[in-house]
Design an enzyme around this catalytic site. Structure first.
Site, PDB file in Angstrom:
ATOM      1  N   CYS A  47       0.804  -1.236   0.000  1.00 31.73           N
ATOM      2  CA  CYS A  47       0.000   0.000   0.000  1.00 31.73           C
ATOM      3  C   CYS A  47       0.834   1.281   0.000  1.00 31.73           C
ATOM      4  O   CYS A  47       0.279   2.376  -0.061  1.00 31.73           O
ATOM      5  CB  CYS A  47      -0.956   0.004   1.192  1.00 31.73           C
ATOM      6  N   HIS A 163      -4.298  49.327  -8.851  1.00 30.70           N
ATOM      7  CA  HIS A 163      -3.425  50.458  -9.184  1.00 30.70           C
ATOM      8  C   HIS A 163      -2.340  50.091 -10.201  1.00 30.70           C
ATOM      9  O   HIS A 163      -1.583  50.955 -10.644  1.00 30.70           O
ATOM     10  CB  HIS A 163      -2.763  50.992  -7.911  1.00 30.70           C
ATOM     11  N   CYS A 192       9.931  54.885  -7.560  1.00 35.79           N
ATOM     12  CA  CYS A 192       8.505  55.125  -7.801  1.00 35.79           C
ATOM     13  C   CYS A 192       8.240  54.942  -9.292  1.00 35.79           C
ATOM     14  O   CYS A 192       8.859  55.619 -10.131  1.00 35.79           O
ATOM     15  CB  CYS A 192       8.121  56.534  -7.352  1.00 35.79           C
ATOM     16  N   CYS A 195       6.930  58.377 -11.058  1.00 38.82           N
ATOM     17  CA  CYS A 195       7.713  59.583 -11.335  1.00 38.82           C
ATOM     18  C   CYS A 195       9.222  59.353 -11.353  1.00 38.82           C
ATOM     19  O   CYS A 195       9.974  60.209 -11.790  1.00 38.82           O
ATOM     20  CB  CYS A 195       7.383  60.677 -10.317  1.00 38.82           C
ATOM     21  N   CYS A 200      14.758  54.990  -0.071  1.00 35.68           N
ATOM     22  CA  CYS A 200      15.091  53.731   0.603  1.00 35.68           C
ATOM     23  C   CYS A 200      13.831  53.124   1.214  1.00 35.68           C
ATOM     24  O   CYS A 200      12.860  53.828   1.507  1.00 35.68           O
ATOM     25  CB  CYS A 200      16.141  53.964   1.692  1.00 35.68           C
ATOM     26  N   HIS A 213      12.021  56.162   3.272  1.00 43.75           N
ATOM     27  CA  HIS A 213      11.826  57.347   2.446  1.00 43.75           C
ATOM     28  C   HIS A 213      10.950  57.076   1.223  1.00 43.75           C
ATOM     29  O   HIS A 213      10.283  57.994   0.714  1.00 43.75           O
ATOM     30  CB  HIS A 213      13.187  57.909   2.025  1.00 43.75           C
ATOM     31  N   CYS A 242       2.760  47.852  -3.694  1.00 46.52           N
ATOM     32  CA  CYS A 242       1.759  48.917  -3.697  1.00 46.52           C
ATOM     33  C   CYS A 242       1.577  49.406  -2.266  1.00 46.52           C
ATOM     34  O   CYS A 242       1.084  48.669  -1.407  1.00 46.52           O
ATOM     35  CB  CYS A 242       0.426  48.418  -4.257  1.00 46.52           C
ATOM     36  N   CYS A 316       4.025  28.831  11.496  1.00 47.01           N
ATOM     37  CA  CYS A 316       4.034  29.176  12.923  1.00 47.01           C
ATOM     38  C   CYS A 316       2.630  29.452  13.450  1.00 47.01           C
ATOM     39  O   CYS A 316       2.348  29.235  14.631  1.00 47.01           O
ATOM     40  CB  CYS A 316       4.958  30.351  13.193  1.00 47.01           C
ATOM     41  N   HIS A 761       5.503  36.713  12.532  1.00 46.46           N
ATOM     42  CA  HIS A 761       5.782  35.434  13.193  1.00 46.46           C
ATOM     43  C   HIS A 761       4.903  35.269  14.431  1.00 46.46           C
ATOM     44  O   HIS A 761       4.677  36.215  15.178  1.00 46.46           O
ATOM     45  CB  HIS A 761       7.256  35.394  13.596  1.00 46.46           C
TER      46      HIS A 761
END
Length: 814
Positions: A47, A163, A192, A195, A200, A213, A242, A316, A761
């Site tokens: 099996c 978006h 972005c 633009c 960061c 930023h 997004c 978890c 977590h």
């Protein structure tokens, strides 16, 4: 003698597995014994199920019950570190499933074991019958059943959000791709897509720096939704995030948009870990203060009831929930015996991997026997934790057919708690009991509606299994990086707020007009175990955000003051005719809380009604919100919505499609392949309506009867049949302890760290009995962090205050 036995064997009893066969070789069907244990495991050549001859000899029990007598004994011994192949990871990343050769890590020993004569013969052996050789080769080369399901679960799909379509770009005159334009960071840079502004990212687990930023740019220019991580770019890799949806997304025609800024994705090489890699690394390594006040590592503990779970990558949430459930005496008695899985669960059980009750017995044995709670001697670390038992089969079974829990992505622990307890009741997986062990969570809540005009009241009772508390989010301050500090609250304050009377509009049958009424509730009975979930999620700008509101750590809770007083002597019960018949026939009651939440997000009323109706009119607005995002382009999305005549009038639940009925076209596809309609429907339902996975299931279950597991809506059943709501209420109200004992002590807390419930977590803090040398043991707080099971100190318990997500209180005995 073994060779003679094999030569005289009827080879018709030997089955050679094919590509659709389920082959079990990771652990025993009834225990967590694995090939790395001294006895190895025995894979049945008839099996293809696995058994062991460890502390409990399941191999011989299976042989006696099934007349299967020939097994492949499969044993693995970890090679010394100096002999292992270089470059082998200590933890496998599941982003890309690659076959690993066992020879690189283990010495593998194979034998053919004949249970009838209790003899073995080394393999390979030239004199062994060819069909046995062929079966062994196919078993060893086959992907195990657990691995197959794990690979399916990790098939991760990232989809576009609203978006990501028809992006409008207004490029900056000058774009510097080497450094954040707001600081000096040169890594973790996000551009972005609208633009070209380069900022960061957020500081991330594992020492990845960031000052947020890129997020700040989005906050200053809300129409600039999506940013792309430069270090993730390659032909087959790109992190797009997004900020408005607060989620990783896919951007159609990304390469075209990036060319606007001179970025040719075909010339880029991925230089940084992507979001999924960072998430998995975080989930595997993220510790909840695994050091004490003096900086030393927390002390591991071992013994019965102190066994850890191996992290499957994002499991978890499951590990924490199951650890807490199996710390409750009712669950221990229900699913654990020193003798192992009961004989009646082995006899005639052709597929133990598909039987919930069997899997719960297996989990009980794994967690409570103590056999697997031993130091992992194969690691090089000085401090030895456990290997942890691997709940792959259990996770796959309970998640089967569920759109979220069947995946390998992080899920909400409280939702899983509700789902698993409901599944136990629906499948009637009551183990050693005649009623569900989940009965310990049930209590009677009494509702009172009082007309402010005539003073008349209407009383009603309902059975509850948990309370979801509102969390007071009083903001004290926000630092430069946007981190918020909230005023501390308590569980008791949350309960008081939950029970605060609410003023509603009501058609009073006595006054015969619409009036204001006070709606209040209170405990009519008290549960043996009270489950409390503070609501840490708040919708901000259409995005669910987690609130790190500190909830004071208190180990005792007194509910005496929230007991329902019932109908007071000076109160008169309102007559039954609550509302004019014409109003009853035409009114459909949309969930008020969910409707207000959606309207506050800016969705038009007609869209809100349509979304609530199509998602079951549930109180969770997030479900309806997700439906809206997926149906933005429906031609009738803004048409006036009328509730279908077939809907239950005056109800708080709309008609959902039958979850046990698959799409007719999918069923026809499988029927055309030769399967029955009934069996095809079951395969689709159990495999989340995925046709390809359903085909795989069908070929591995050729003898299945097509019957889906029976479901009941009564919240549990006693022996011999269904129990009505009225009988359940009566039973709870006649329990003297449930009526009089209203004081509790904290038994366990499931905690969550991370910015979103669907990432981060989970761990569990549990008050457990720890061996102390005198044989009795002592109740102490223990941290269950996957396979790490450690004692915790007072300072470590402070983690609970900002991360407590699900609390379990045990009722005092007097």
């Amino acid at each position: 003698m073994a060779l003679q036995y094999l030569k005289s064997l009827d080879l018709a009893t030997i089955n050679v597995p094919n590509s659709y066969s389920k082959v079990f070789k990771d652990d025993c069907m009834f225990s967590f014994d694995t090939p790395t244990d001294p006895h190895g495991i025995d894979v049945c050549l008839t099996c293809h199920q696995a058994f062991s001859r460890g502390s409990i000899d399941y191999t011989h029990i299976h042989a006696a019950f099934s007349d299967h007598s020939v097994f492949l004994n499969y044993k693995k011994t970890l090679k010394p570190i100096s002999e292992r192949a270089e470059g082998q990871p200590t933890k496998m990343m599941k982003l890309e499933i690659k076959e690993q050769k066992e020879d690189d890590l283990f010495d593998v020993k194979l034998e053919i074991y004949c249970s009838e004569i209790d003899q073995s013969i080394s393999y390979p052996n030239a004199e062994i019958p060819e069909k046995i050789n062929e079966a062994v080769e196919k078993i060893m080369s086959a992907t195990s059943s657990d691995q197959k399901e794990e690979i399916k679960a990790w098939e991760q799909e990232i989809v576009p959000c609203q978006h990501a379509f028809d992006l409008i770009q207004t490029p900056l005159e000058k774009v510097d791709l080497t450094q954040c334009q707001y600081c000096d960071l040169k890594e973790n840079l996000w551009i972005c897509i609208h633009c070209g502004s380069l900022g960061c990212g957020r500081e991330q687990f594992g020492g990845v720096p960031g000052h947020s930023h890129a997020l700040s740019h989005n906050e200053k220019t809300p129409g600039h939704h999506i940013a792309v991580k430069l270090g993730s770019l390659a032909l087959d890799s790109a992190d797009c995030y997004c900020y408005t949806c607060n989620d990783e997304v896919k951007v159609p025609e990304l390469s075209k948009y990036l060319m606007t800024y001179g970025i040719d994705i075909s010339n880029f090489v991925k230089t940084e870990k992507n979001l999924t890699e960072l998430q998995i690394e975080q989930n595997i390594k993220w510790d909840f203060a695994m050091t004490g006040e003096d900086g030393s590592s927390l002390k591991p503990v071992f013994g019965a009831g102190l066994t850890g779970f191996k992290n499957l990558g994002n499991s978890c949430y499951l590990a924490s929930v199951v650890q807490v459930l199996f710390s409750i005496p009712a669950f221990k008695k229900c699913y654990f015996s020193q003798e192992g899985v009961p004989a009646e669960k082995i006899l005639g059980n052709n597929d133990p991997s598909s039987d919930l009750e069997t899997q719960l017995y297996k989990i009980g044995d794994g967690l409570l026997s103590g056999r697997y709670s031993v130091p992992d001697t194969t690691t090089t670390e000085e401090l030895k934790y456990q290997k942890g038992i691997k709940p792959s089969g259990f996770k796959f079974l309970v998640g089967q057919g569920h759109q979220d829990f069947c995946t390998a992505t992080q899920q909400d622990a409280f939702e899983f708690w509700l789902y698993l307890n409901d599944l136990i009741e629906k499948r009637k997986a009551f183990g050693n009991f005649e009623i569900s062990p989940t009965e310990v969570f049930k209590f009677v809540l009494e509702n009172k509606l009082r007309c402010t005009s005539c003073g008349g009241v209407r009383m009603s009772k309902e059975i509850q299994e948990n309370i979801c508390l509102p969390t007071q989010d009083i903001l004290l301050s926000t630092d430069e990086e946007g981190k918020r500090t909230y005023q501390e609250t308590t569980i008791e304050e949350g309960i008081q707020q939950w029970l605060t009377p609410e003023t509603i509009e009501y058609h009073c049958p006595k006054c015969a007009k619409k009036v204001t009424a006070l709606k209040s509730q209170g405990f009519k009975s008290f549960p043996s175990y009270l489950v409390v979930s503070p609501q840490r999620i708040k919708i901000e700008n259409w995005v669910p955000m987690k609130l790190d509101v500190p909830i004071k750590f208190e180990e005792h809770l007194d509910l005496t003051n929230v007991k329902s007083k019932g109908k007071l002597p000076n109160e008169e019960e309102l007559p039954e005719d609550e509302e004019p018949e014409e109003n009853k026939e035409k009114e459909f009651k949309f969930n008020e809380g969910a409707m207000n939440a959606l309207l506050s997000m800016g969705f038009p009323e007609q869209r809100c009604k349509r979304a609530l109706y199509n998602t079951g009119n549930e109180s969770n607005a997030e479900v309806a919100m997700n439906w809206l995002f997926a149906h933005m382009d429906d031609p009738d999305i803004d048409s006036p919505f009328e509730v279908p005549a077939s809907a239950t009038t005056g109800s708080t639940a709309s008609k959902k499609s039958d979850p046990n009925q698959a799409n007719e076209s999918d069923i026809e596809t499988l029927v055309s392949m030769g399967f029955t309609s009934k069996l095809s429907n079951k395969a689709l339902v159990l495999n989340n309506h995925n046709v390809e996975q359903a085909v795989d299931w069908l070929f591995s279950h050729p003898d299945d009867d097509g019957e889906l597991p029976a479901a009941t809506d009564n919240g549990g059943a006693g022996s011999g049949g269904e129990t009505s709501k009225e009988d359940k209420i009566s039973t709870l109200e006649h329990d003297s302890g449930a009526l009089t004992h209203s004081k509790y002590h904290l038994k366990a807390v499931i905690c969550h760290k991370g910015g979103s419930i669907h990432s981060g977590h989970y761990v569990a803090f549990i008050k457990a009995r720890v061996p102390n040398g005198d044989g009795e043991g002592e109740e102490k707080w223990v941290l269950f962090n996957d396979e790490k099971v450690t004692l915790v100190e007072g300072a470590n318990l402070k983690d609970i205050e900002k991360s407590g997500y699900l609390y379990l209180f045990a009722r005092d005995s007097n």
